[in-house]
Write an enzyme that holds these catalytic residues in place. Structure first.
Site, PDB file in Angstrom:
ATOM      1  CG  HIS A 127      18.018 -69.760  30.350  1.00 14.24           C
ATOM      2  ND1 HIS A 127      19.051 -69.932  31.230  1.00 14.24           N
ATOM      3  CD2 HIS A 127      17.500 -70.984  30.143  1.00 14.24           C
ATOM      4  CE1 HIS A 127      19.146 -71.218  31.547  1.00 14.24           C
ATOM      5  NE2 HIS A 127      18.213 -71.870  30.901  1.00 14.24           N
ATOM      6  CG  HIS A 185      30.677 -62.825  35.115  1.00 16.59           C
ATOM      7  ND1 HIS A 185      29.464 -62.428  35.625  1.00 16.59           N
ATOM      8  CD2 HIS A 185      31.245 -61.722  34.582  1.00 16.59           C
ATOM      9  CE1 HIS A 185      29.311 -61.122  35.399  1.00 16.59           C
ATOM     10  NE2 HIS A 185      30.385 -60.682  34.768  1.00 16.59           N
ATOM     11  CD  GLU A 215      29.057 -58.981  37.774  1.00 18.26           C
ATOM     12  OE1 GLU A 215      27.945 -59.302  37.343  1.00 18.26           O
ATOM     13  OE2 GLU A 215      29.852 -58.268  37.150  1.00 18.26           O
ATOM     14  CG  HIS A 247      34.807 -59.079  35.196  1.00 23.24           C
ATOM     15  ND1 HIS A 247      34.430 -58.139  36.129  1.00 23.24           N
ATOM     16  CD2 HIS A 247      33.693 -59.368  34.490  1.00 23.24           C
ATOM     17  CE1 HIS A 247      33.138 -57.868  35.982  1.00 23.24           C
ATOM     18  NE2 HIS A 247      32.666 -58.599  34.987  1.00 23.24           N
TER      19      HIS A 247
HETATM   20 CO    CO Z   1      30.679 -58.665  34.481  1.00 21.89          CO
END
Ligand code: CO
Length: 300
Positions: A127, A185, A215, A247
């Site tokens: 966005h 993620h 997350e 990650h």
């Molecule tokens: Co991250």
């Protein structure tokens, strides 16, 4: 009788006339100087970015696919992560933010730009990217058209294509009673709901495929509870991230106590991490590449 200016119809229309003449002449002078530029199309590929050299190779492959699908259209790159950009800059590798990349494209006199997000879901970064792209459309001397293509998961069709793509690439040795746990993620953005939606789609086809996020929600604790309840003894861990970067290496497959591998192992589940990002699957790259056709189709 004295009338003030605003009540005098003659003065009002005269003023309107003069103001119109003024603006018309300004417009004429602008078009006299700013002769219509010839159409120059460009593609800006925008990824979160990665500082892992192995993972960067994935981007080279994406560029090859884009080139093959849209020959003759110049391609530029940008990374949305300022942390990654700063880290790379220290190592002498300079990557642009989308804003800098677009400014450079403006300078290069591109008139029509297709910005393609290589993100997974339309979260905050997507966005932000759209807002910046729109700002460039409004700018003096900006692009005639600038449109942003959907990230990986834009439509219901994308969900189905992604599910099929991942299922086609499940490690061959995995048995039906063993789980496939994907690491997404996750984000505080409402589009985080895509992960649960994806899990629903997967489980329609294979009840032992799960998606958690680093997350967002569902988290690894939610996934662990589901695996334990189903008495699953072995799980393949796969990144649902475009590149197997930090990650995947540390939070998923690392040896630290809070990695997914450690947490699940502690719960009695044997883990097999697979360090392969989704951008390494041809079928996934095809989805991003196809999304560029959206913006390009509007450039006439
Ligand atoms: Co991250």
């Amino acid at each position: 009788m004295k009338r003030n200016f605003s009540e005098n119809p003659f003065l009002l229309s005269l003023t309107f006339f003069l103001v119109s003449i003024f603006f018309l002449s300004v417009a004429a002078s602008v078009s006299a100087h700013g002769e219509k530029k010839p159409m120059k199309k460009g593609i800006l590929l925008v990824a979160f970015g990665t500082s892992v050299p192995e993972a960067q190779k994935v981007f080279v492959n994406i560029e090859k696919s884009v080139k093959a699908a849209y020959p003759g259209i110049p391609i530029r790159w940008a990374y949305t992560s300022s942390i990654i950009r700063k880290k790379l800059a220290k190592e002498g590798q300079h990557l642009d933010s989308p804003e800098v990349a677009l400014a450079k494209m403006m300078e290069e006199e591109f008139t029509h730009v297709a910005v393609q997000s290589l993100h997974t879901i339309a979260g905050e970064e997507f966005h932000d990217l759209r807002r910046s792209a729109h700002a460039f459309a409004d700018m003096a001397g900006g692009f005639q058209r600038i449109l942003v293509g959907y990230p990986l998961l834009g439509t219901e069709e994308d969900l189905n294509r992604v599910v099929d793509a991942i299922m086609k690439n499940i490690p061959k040795e995995r048995k039906e009673e063993e789980a496939l746990v994907l690491m997404g993620h996750g984000t505080p953005h409402p589009s985080n709901a895509f992960y649960a939606a994806m899990m629903f789609h997967f489980q329609q086809k294979d009840p032992n495929i799960f998606i958690g996020t680093v997350e967002g929600s569902p988290g690894i604790d939610d996934i662990m509870a589901m695996l334990v309840k189903k008495k699953i003894k072995k799980a393949y861990l796969l990144p649902f991230l475009s590149v197997a970067g930090d990650h995947a290496i540390n939070d998923m497959a690392g040896n630290e106590e809070d990695s997914w591998k450690s947490i699940l192992t502690k719960a009695g589940i044997h883990c097999v991490p697979v360090l392969k990002g989704t951008a390494e699957y041809k079928e996934i790259v095809d989805i991003w590449v196809d999304h560029i056709a959206g913006p390009l189709g509007h450039f006439k």
